[in-house]
Design an enzyme around this catalytic site. Structure first.
Site, PDB file in Angstrom:
ATOM      1  N   ASP A  25       4.564   7.842  -8.518  1.00 53.48           N
ATOM      2  CA  ASP A  25       4.210   6.863  -7.494  1.00 53.48           C
ATOM      3  C   ASP A  25       5.162   5.675  -7.524  1.00 53.48           C
ATOM      4  O   ASP A  25       5.464   5.135  -8.599  1.00 53.48           O
ATOM      5  CB  ASP A  25       2.791   6.344  -7.725  1.00 53.48           C
ATOM      6  CG  ASP A  25       1.773   6.977  -6.795  1.00 53.48           C
ATOM      7  OD1 ASP A  25       2.157   7.448  -5.713  1.00 53.48           O
ATOM      8  OD2 ASP A  25       0.582   6.980  -7.161  1.00 53.48           O
ATOM      9  N   GLU A  81       3.049   5.399  -0.139  1.00 53.34           N
ATOM     10  CA  GLU A  81       1.941   5.360   0.803  1.00 53.34           C
ATOM     11  C   GLU A  81       2.512   5.107   2.190  1.00 53.34           C
ATOM     12  O   GLU A  81       3.137   4.073   2.438  1.00 53.34           O
ATOM     13  CB  GLU A  81       0.929   4.292   0.390  1.00 53.34           C
ATOM     14  CG  GLU A  81       0.240   4.636  -0.921  1.00 53.34           C
ATOM     15  CD  GLU A  81      -0.904   3.692  -1.268  1.00 53.34           C
ATOM     16  OE1 GLU A  81      -1.229   2.810  -0.446  1.00 53.34           O
ATOM     17  OE2 GLU A  81      -1.477   3.856  -2.371  1.00 53.34           O
ATOM     18  N   GLU A  99      -5.939  11.356   1.793  1.00 56.00           N
ATOM     19  CA  GLU A  99      -7.018  10.846   0.942  1.00 56.00           C
ATOM     20  C   GLU A  99      -8.138  10.218   1.754  1.00 56.00           C
ATOM     21  O   GLU A  99      -7.902   9.442   2.680  1.00 56.00           O
ATOM     22  CB  GLU A  99      -6.478   9.794  -0.043  1.00 56.00           C
ATOM     23  CG  GLU A  99      -7.579   9.216  -0.928  1.00 56.00           C
ATOM     24  CD  GLU A  99      -7.075   8.343  -2.061  1.00 56.00           C
ATOM     25  OE1 GLU A  99      -7.915   7.838  -2.843  1.00 56.00           O
ATOM     26  OE2 GLU A  99      -5.846   8.161  -2.173  1.00 56.00           O
TER      27      GLU A  99
END
Length: 277
Positions: A90, A122, A189
């Site tokens: 990440d 993201e 998600e």
């Protein structure tokens, strides 16, 4: 040099994961430490060194406080023992949302210092161009749409997404744009089940669900959640273990033995050799 050839295990890479679209489901879990990565590696196709490490390991209230140095440290630990699974790291909050050049410098540092095979960001309207910029410069990128933990302060908490039609349309378009930008896979998600299936059908990249749908091309969970290391877990987690209770019982037994002077016993101590006579 030994005449016996060592068996070489080929590590999975971005093209291998991308090729699983619509095929055998992709098995993914999070990993933050070398011992756990060694165990997970035998079962998983992809290990994510997630910024969830901030909450799971470091006790932070959310992922916003996670630093690039933290991600690199844990990425190095995972890479020391994972042999087969693809390792993705990440990019933490603040390391990629600005200029694409800055994002590239940070992502390149992660790749060089850990040896991982990809980074994850993201996705969002301001990040799509950065994904394309990174991919064109040789950095495989995994996207992430729906509930975005790094946006927790804007959203006011961890809330499911895509229940309202306008939000559904926005997330679907973000997923499409992320795939078009070159992401080899997209994490979906905390979205309504129908939206997860719609995204999966709409994009060429495989989807990795977490709190989404069994219709995704793969699934990921936070390992510590599914192993039952916390009192509370999100609705979308299935507990495959109860390690918190087992650890509590083991530590309690150890404490009792120490206090009763039952540990260490003869089997756990060293004795001097008898003197020669």
């Amino acid at each position: 040099m030994s005449s016996q050839r060592q068996e070489t295990v080929r590590r999975l890479a971005a093209p291998d994961i991308a090729a699983r679209k619509g095929g055998e489901p992709i098995v993914c879990l999070t990993a933050y430490t070398a011992p756990m990565a060694e165990i997970l590696d035998a079962h998983c196709d992809l290990l994510l060194v997630g910024d969830s490490v901030g909450m799971v390991v470091h006790g932070l209230p959310n992922t916003v406080g996670v630093t690039l140095d933290m991600m690199i440290l844990h990425g190095q630990a995972v890479m020391r023992t994972a042999r087969r699974a693809m390792v993705v790291i990440d990019m933490p909050f603040g390391s990629y949302e600005g200029a694409p050049e800055e994002a590239y410098a940070n992502a390149a540092r992660v790749m060089k210092e850990t040896g991982a095979q990809a980074v994850k960001v993201e996705s969002g309207p301001t990040v799509v161009d950065t994904i394309e910029y990174l991919v064109k410069r040789g950095i495989p990128v995994m996207g992430h749409v729906g509930l975005r933990p790094q946006s927790v302060l804007v959203d006011g908490g961890f809330k499911a997404k895509g229940k309202a039609n306008d939000e559904r349309v926005r997330i679907l378009e973000e997923a499409k744009a992320t795939a078009r930008a070159g992401a080899f896979a997209v994490v979906v998600e905390g979205v309504a089940e129908g939206l997860a299936r719609e995204i999966t059908d709409a994009i060429a990249a495989p989807t990795i669900g977490i709190g989404a749908s069994a219709g995704c091309d793969g699934q990921i969970l936070v390992t510590d959640d599914m192993l039952g290391l916390f009192d509370w877990t999100p609705k979308f987690v299935r507990r495959y273990g109860d390690l918190r209770r087992q650890i509590d019982a083991a530590v309690g037994a150890y404490a009792e033995d120490v206090r009763a002077r039952r540990f260490p016993g003869p089997a756990e101590i060293y004795f001097a050799k008898a003197a020669n006579t």
